[in-house]
Scaffold this motif. Structure first.
Motif, PDB file in Angstrom:
ATOM      1  N   SER A 159      -3.663  -1.983   6.899  1.00  0.00           N
ATOM      2  CA  SER A 159      -2.848  -2.813   6.020  1.00  0.00           C
ATOM      3  C   SER A 159      -3.736  -3.522   5.008  1.00  0.00           C
ATOM      4  O   SER A 159      -4.551  -4.384   5.369  1.00  0.00           O
ATOM      5  N   ASN A 160      -3.630  -3.106   3.737  1.00  0.00           N
ATOM      6  CA  ASN A 160      -4.292  -3.784   2.624  1.00  0.00           C
ATOM      7  C   ASN A 160      -5.793  -3.950   2.859  1.00  0.00           C
ATOM      8  O   ASN A 160      -6.359  -5.021   2.659  1.00  0.00           O
ATOM      9  N   ILE A 184      -4.724   6.348   2.287  1.00  0.00           N
ATOM     10  CA  ILE A 184      -4.015   5.072   2.248  1.00  0.00           C
ATOM     11  C   ILE A 184      -4.609   4.250   1.113  1.00  0.00           C
ATOM     12  O   ILE A 184      -5.809   3.986   1.086  1.00  0.00           O
ATOM     13  N   ALA A 185      -3.756   3.853   0.158  1.00  0.00           N
ATOM     14  CA  ALA A 185      -4.215   3.152  -1.048  1.00  0.00           C
ATOM     15  C   ALA A 185      -3.720   1.723  -1.053  1.00  0.00           C
ATOM     16  O   ALA A 185      -2.557   1.444  -0.730  1.00  0.00           O
ATOM     17  N   SER A 186      -4.607   0.807  -1.435  1.00  0.00           N
ATOM     18  CA  SER A 186      -4.238  -0.597  -1.610  1.00  0.00           C
ATOM     19  C   SER A 186      -5.049  -1.166  -2.766  1.00  0.00           C
ATOM     20  O   SER A 186      -6.042  -0.565  -3.208  1.00  0.00           O
ATOM     21  N   LYS A 187      -4.638  -2.318  -3.278  1.00  0.00           N
ATOM     22  CA  LYS A 187      -5.354  -2.956  -4.389  1.00  0.00           C
ATOM     23  C   LYS A 187      -6.662  -3.526  -3.860  1.00  0.00           C
ATOM     24  O   LYS A 187      -6.710  -4.179  -2.817  1.00  0.00           O
ATOM     25  N   TYR A 188      -7.757  -3.261  -4.584  1.00  0.00           N
ATOM     26  CA  TYR A 188      -9.098  -3.664  -4.137  1.00  0.00           C
ATOM     27  C   TYR A 188      -9.596  -4.882  -4.902  1.00  0.00           C
ATOM     28  O   TYR A 188      -9.979  -5.887  -4.320  1.00  0.00           O
ATOM     29  N   VAL A 191      -0.934  -1.918  -6.658  1.00  0.00           N
ATOM     30  CA  VAL A 191      -1.531  -0.640  -6.331  1.00  0.00           C
ATOM     31  C   VAL A 191      -0.727   0.491  -6.973  1.00  0.00           C
ATOM     32  O   VAL A 191       0.506   0.430  -7.055  1.00  0.00           O
ATOM     33  N   ASP A 197      -8.208   0.359  -7.229  1.00  0.00           N
ATOM     34  CA  ASP A 197      -7.569   0.503  -5.932  1.00  0.00           C
ATOM     35  C   ASP A 197      -8.598   1.062  -4.959  1.00  0.00           C
ATOM     36  O   ASP A 197      -9.517   1.798  -5.346  1.00  0.00           O
ATOM     37  N   TRP A 241      -9.014   3.561  -1.744  1.00  0.00           N
ATOM     38  CA  TRP A 241      -8.393   4.615  -0.951  1.00  0.00           C
ATOM     39  C   TRP A 241      -9.208   4.796   0.324  1.00  0.00           C
ATOM     40  O   TRP A 241     -10.395   5.139   0.273  1.00  0.00           O
ATOM     41  N   GLN A 279       0.844  -1.188   0.000  1.00  0.00           N
ATOM     42  CA  GLN A 279       0.000   0.000   0.000  1.00  0.00           C
ATOM     43  C   GLN A 279       0.885   1.246   0.000  1.00  0.00           C
ATOM     44  O   GLN A 279       2.092   1.177   0.242  1.00  0.00           O
ATOM     45  N   TYR A 280       0.259   2.387  -0.292  1.00  0.00           N
ATOM     46  CA  TYR A 280       0.929   3.688  -0.248  1.00  0.00           C
ATOM     47  C   TYR A 280       0.111   4.625   0.630  1.00  0.00           C
ATOM     48  O   TYR A 280      -1.114   4.529   0.697  1.00  0.00           O
TER      49      TYR A 280
END
Length: 503
Positions: free
Chosen positions: A360-361, A210-214, A248, A219, A221, A199-200
């Motif tokens: 986290s994710n 906070i971004a992660s793959k969905y 992501v 993604d 956010w 994540q970023y």
């Protein structure tokens, strides 16, 4: 003013009291009282006899503000009223233009909301920026500062909240002539970032994204910020940004769509009273999204005293897109009791609420510590809850892996009483078909820890319930009245999981 009073003023016998009666708070010369200019001029004479200077702060459109010298003032200043104007920048530009024309100074105004309200803080910064754009930061410029009745800058100086503390630092720089406009916060990586990150995260003032793959389309956010009736830092928005890649995307400035907006609180309010020195206010919620009387302009019952952000243990600075496995956010709130809140916002906090999020994710682990600042008694507390707008199709209640009840999410339902289903520990919300997948939200309470043991929940009440207006709640305190002595603490922990499930 009758002739006897006028003569007394001229003799200097009552000029101070009379001047105060006529002039205190007056920012415009009366258009109906022909004696007011005479009172002002006589007051000026008496002030000068005592070797005092006589100043006036006029409102932006104050009658005869241009005529201050003839009225007997030694100097005058214009109050822009920019703090509440439609455009701070335009109002400050207009004020400076008039001030130059009339040879006046200007007043810079703000209040303690700059330390808690992101919109008011932005207006404060725009006012300081105008000092550079229009020249009034210069030491040669005649100006005064109105920081409100609660001494905003003293609160800033003493605050452990980085946002609030910076307000004092910015004013120090402004007064000393070293202020520079804050650099706009960018959400794009300004250099290389770790590839294939889980994540970023990026922080821009009070906003944390906070971004992660969905899923294979997007993604997710998760956005934290200050919002709602009390402007507490917390879970605010969930957004989807298109991304068909396998990892992501670190560009958090690209377009996104709203999945869930900032409708209400996710960490619950309190029904709590002070055991001593309380007022006669009735039973009510405080903290969370609940202000003094529920009105949009009502005073706060809670404030964020501080917040900090870390990515894998390293504190995050503004405007730096950072790769991480987990992001930690610590928020400290001060919450009033229903019998210590006051309509003017001066209510007394009775507890310190420290909420720690570890993200986290798509998984958000929550730990909350509630410390009594004085002896207090609780009546109702939910703690862990959700706003179900994006997950509004079905709610299912679980005790471990066992489903104990289910219902459409748009009507009242619950998990059954604590006596009937004592081990209930989670609920699962889902959306309807989104074109091959569903939005899913799992909410869990640690039933082996702190308030989660539910020792303060009566047996005849449900552990979890859903209201038809679209929120689901855990009940952690209800049907009992536990007390905390000053310095004692309650704690609980739980989690949110945001994910997509293919059909």
């Amino acid at each position: 003013m009758d002739p006897a009073d006028q003569a007394a003023v001229e003799r200097g016998e009552v000029w101070e009291a009379e001047a105060e009666r006529h002039l205190l708070g007056q920012q415009s010369i009366s258009m109906t009282d022909p004696n007011e200019p005479n009172v002002i001029q006589d007051t000026s004479k008496q002030a000068h006899k005592k070797d005092l200077n006589f100043y006036w702060i006029s409102s932006f459109q104050g009658h005869r503000n241009f005529d201050w010298e003839a009225l007997g003032f030694d100097a005058a200043l214009l109050e822009p009223s920019a703090y509440n104007a439609a455009s701070v920048t335009q109002r400050m530009e207009d004020t400076v233009g008039l001030a130059k024309q009339y040879r006046m100074g200007i007043e810079l105004e703000f209040d303690d909301q700059i330390n808690t309200d992101t919109d008011k803080r932005e207006r404060y910064i725009q006012t300081l920026n105008g000092g550079i754009d229009y020249g009034y930061m210069s030491k040669a410029a005649f100006k005064v500062y109105d920081q409100g009745s609660n001494r905003a800058l003293l609160g800033s100086a003493k605050s452990s909240d980085p946002m609030a503390r910076q307000n004092y630092d910015l004013m120090y720089q402004f007064v000393t002539g070293t202020y520079a406009k804050p650099r706009p916060c960018t959400k794009q990586p300004e250099g290389p970032v770790a590839p294939n990150a889980a994540q970023y995260v990026v922080k821009c003032g009070t906003e944390i994204t906070i971004a992660s793959k969905y899923n294979d389309r997007s993604d997710l956010w998760i956005v934290f910020d200050r919002f709602g009736a009390n402007k507490l830092e917390g879970l605010k928005e969930w957004r989807l940004a298109e991304n068909t890649g396998s990892n992501v995307n670190p560009d958090l400035s690209r377009p996104s769509t709203m999945l869930q907006a900032d409708i209400s609180d996710w960490i619950g309010p309190y029904v709590v009273r002070a055991n001593a020195n309380g007022n006669d206010n009735p039973w009510d919620f405080t903290g969370g999204n609940h202000n003094y009387d529920g009105g949009s302009n009502s005073s706060h019952t809670g404030t964020t005293a501080s917040f900090r952000v870390w990515a894998d243990g390293v504190e995050v600075q503004d405007g730096s897109v950072t790769a991480s496995v987990y992001t930690k956010i610590e928020v400290v709130n001060l919450i009033q009791a229903y019998n210590t809140k006051v309509a003017d916002g001066s209510g007394r906090p009775v507890l310190r609420e420290t909420v720690t999020y570890e993200v986290s994710n798509g998984h958000v682990q929550v730990h909350t510590e509630i410390e009594a600042l004085e002896d207090i008694t609780f009546d109702t507390y939910y703690g862990l809850q959700s706003v179900n707008g994006a997950w509004n199709d079905t709610v299912r209640y679980f005790a471990g892996d066992q489903e104990v009840a289910s219902s459409p999410a748009g009507m009242y339902s619950d998990s059954g009483t604590k006596a009937a289903n004592p081990n209930v520990d989670s609920y699962l919300l889902s959306s309807g078909d989104q074109g091959g997948f569903k939005h899913m939200l799992r909410v869990r309470l640690d039933r082996q820890y702190g308030l989660g043991v539910l020792a303060n929940l009566a047996d005849h009440l449900p552990v979890i319930f859903t209201q038809e207006y679209g929120k689901t709640y855990f009940l952690q305190i209800k049907g009992t009245t536990p007390e905390l002595k000053q310095g004692e603490k309650f704690q609980w922990q739980g989690s949110y999981d945001f994910y997509a499930e293919n059909l």
